[in-house]
Motif scaffolding. Sequence first.
Motif, short mmCIF file in Angstrom:
data_model
loop_
_atom_site.label_atom_id
_atom_site.label_comp_id
_atom_site.label_asym_id
_atom_site.label_seq_id
_atom_site.Cartn_x
_atom_site.Cartn_y
_atom_site.Cartn_z
N GLY A 10 0.83 -1.22 0.00
CA GLY A 10 0.00 0.00 0.00
C GLY A 10 0.85 1.26 0.00
O GLY A 10 0.58 2.21 -0.74
N PHE A 11 1.89 1.29 0.85
CA PHE A 11 2.79 2.45 0.86
C PHE A 11 3.49 2.61 -0.48
O PHE A 11 3.62 3.72 -0.99
CB PHE A 11 3.83 2.32 1.98
CG PHE A 11 3.33 2.72 3.33
CD1 PHE A 11 2.59 3.88 3.52
CD2 PHE A 11 3.62 1.94 4.44
CE1 PHE A 11 2.15 4.24 4.77
CE2 PHE A 11 3.18 2.29 5.70
CZ PHE A 11 2.44 3.45 5.87
N GLY A 12 3.92 1.52 -1.05
CA GLY A 12 4.60 1.57 -2.34
C GLY A 12 3.70 2.11 -3.44
O GLY A 12 4.10 2.97 -4.22
N ALA A 13 2.46 1.62 -3.49
CA ALA A 13 1.51 2.09 -4.51
C ALA A 13 1.20 3.57 -4.30
O ALA A 13 1.15 4.35 -5.25
CB ALA A 13 0.23 1.27 -4.45
N GLY A 14 1.01 3.97 -3.06
CA GLY A 14 0.74 5.38 -2.76
C GLY A 14 1.89 6.27 -3.15
O GLY A 14 1.71 7.36 -3.69
N TYR A 15 3.11 5.81 -2.88
CA TYR A 15 4.29 6.59 -3.24
C TYR A 15 4.39 6.77 -4.75
O TYR A 15 4.61 7.88 -5.24
CB TYR A 15 5.56 5.91 -2.71
CG TYR A 15 6.82 6.61 -3.14
CD1 TYR A 15 7.24 7.77 -2.50
CD2 TYR A 15 7.57 6.13 -4.22
CE1 TYR A 15 8.39 8.42 -2.91
CE2 TYR A 15 8.72 6.78 -4.63
CZ TYR A 15 9.13 7.93 -3.97
OH TYR A 15 10.25 8.58 -4.38
N GLY A 18 1.52 9.01 -6.00
CA GLY A 18 1.73 10.37 -5.53
C GLY A 18 2.88 11.05 -6.24
O GLY A 18 2.81 12.23 -6.58
N ALA A 19 3.95 10.30 -6.48
CA ALA A 19 5.10 10.86 -7.18
C ALA A 19 4.73 11.23 -8.61
O ALA A 19 5.14 12.27 -9.12
CB ALA A 19 6.26 9.87 -7.17
N LYS A 20 3.96 10.38 -9.26
CA LYS A 20 3.54 10.66 -10.64
C LYS A 20 2.66 11.91 -10.69
O LYS A 20 2.86 12.79 -11.52
CB LYS A 20 2.79 9.46 -11.23
CG LYS A 20 2.41 9.65 -12.68
CD LYS A 20 1.74 8.42 -13.24
CE LYS A 20 1.33 8.63 -14.68
NZ LYS A 20 0.64 7.48 -15.23
N ARG A 23 4.76 14.99 -9.97
CA ARG A 23 5.61 15.36 -11.09
C ARG A 23 4.80 16.07 -12.17
O ARG A 23 5.25 17.05 -12.76
CB ARG A 23 6.27 14.10 -11.68
CG ARG A 23 7.20 14.38 -12.82
CD ARG A 23 8.41 15.14 -12.35
NE ARG A 23 9.27 15.49 -13.47
CZ ARG A 23 10.37 16.15 -13.35
NH1 ARG A 23 10.78 16.56 -12.16
NH2 ARG A 23 11.10 16.43 -14.40
N GLN A 24 3.58 15.60 -12.43
CA GLN A 24 2.72 16.24 -13.43
C GLN A 24 2.39 17.67 -13.00
O GLN A 24 2.44 18.60 -13.81
CB GLN A 24 1.44 15.44 -13.63
CG GLN A 24 1.65 14.14 -14.37
CD GLN A 24 0.39 13.29 -14.41
OE1 GLN A 24 -0.55 13.52 -13.66
NE2 GLN A 24 0.39 12.29 -15.28
N ARG A 25 2.07 17.85 -11.73
CA ARG A 25 1.74 19.20 -11.24
C ARG A 25 2.97 20.10 -11.30
O ARG A 25 2.88 21.26 -11.66
CB ARG A 25 1.20 19.11 -9.80
CG ARG A 25 0.78 20.43 -9.23
CD ARG A 25 -0.40 21.02 -10.00
NE ARG A 25 -0.72 22.32 -9.45
CZ ARG A 25 -1.13 23.34 -10.16
NH1 ARG A 25 -1.33 23.22 -11.46
NH2 ARG A 25 -1.39 24.49 -9.59
#
Length: 100
Positions: A10-15, A18-20, A23-25
Amino acid sequence: MRGRILLVIGFGAGYVLGAKAGRQRYEQIASAADKVWNNPTVKKQRHEVQHMVETQAPKLVEQAKGVAGDAMSKVTKGGKGKGGRGNGGTTEIARPEDVS
């Protein structure tokens, strides 16, 4: 043990998600800032400010030095000047009413 594995997944998927999204923002903000920075009106103002700073800064530095020198002479009350200690190594402190 199964709960810990699910927590790590879950932490890995959230990271990753969230990172993607982050980065887009970031790319959106950077693109907008670049457009503003390179706008012809903004460029003209930047050059005008740069020219003003280059021509006025030396005058302001000299004026600040003069004001600082005046303040030092008032604080030291006629000491040796430029940070020197007058009156045999003692420095008199100016009263607020003496400094105007």
